[in-house]
Design a protein around this motif. Sequence first.
Motif: not given
Length: 238
Positions: A69-72, A92-93, A107-108, A191-193
């Motif tokens: 995912p983009e944050p990572l 970002q979670y 975490l993702y 939790v939705g995106p």
Amino acid sequence: MTDSSHRLLLPDDEDWLGLLMGMEEPLLLQLSLNTRDARAGDEDVWEVPADLDTVAAHDAWGRIIQALPEPLREGARNSGRYVPAETRPAGQYTLYAPDGRYEHTPLYPVNIDQNDVAALVALLGHLRRALEGKGGSQLGEFLESLAGDWAEPGREPDAKRLVGDFARALAVLQLERQPDVELLLNALAAVGPDERATDPIVLSPPQEDAYQRYMTRVSSAVAGGDRHEYALHRFAND
């Protein structure tokens, strides 16, 4: 999602992301370029085992990076550099301990093609055998040359460290999907995106225990058997 895709839980951890990005330079890209030159007919190349496709390994790494995912991906690109909060990507979670105050490492859930991981694992096997003087090719000498080209100022070239860093990055992608991972994946799925940036996830006590056990495994993988590195990493991600 491909038939060989596997859902992993991956941490937004600077140490691991730095190792992951460090796979490409000086290792994967240089190995791939050597093979491309050989296929183009260049004779001034290093001989590698006939059953080792370094171009495919480099491509596999690229697909793994793209699957993040983009944050990572952003964290990987900026590993070791400070990035202002306002420029960080959305989505970002945010994880908190049960007290709602202590913020954890995000975490993702990530879908990774296991064939790509297997390609890197196979390469690691070749690299380790080459360092032991096995395999009947020039790969070991090539690794020594790469280590020399990319050694930090004032440090002796260390091909074993080069391969060891590769192994530590790969170890996180190989963590088994244990019940703790399932528990944490379920917490993230709640939790939705579109809600990730605004709605923090407060872990329940069982989820908190699962988080601590999972991060212990991450720390062990990133440390690669170094007790000092493990202690530092575990302290930073407590």
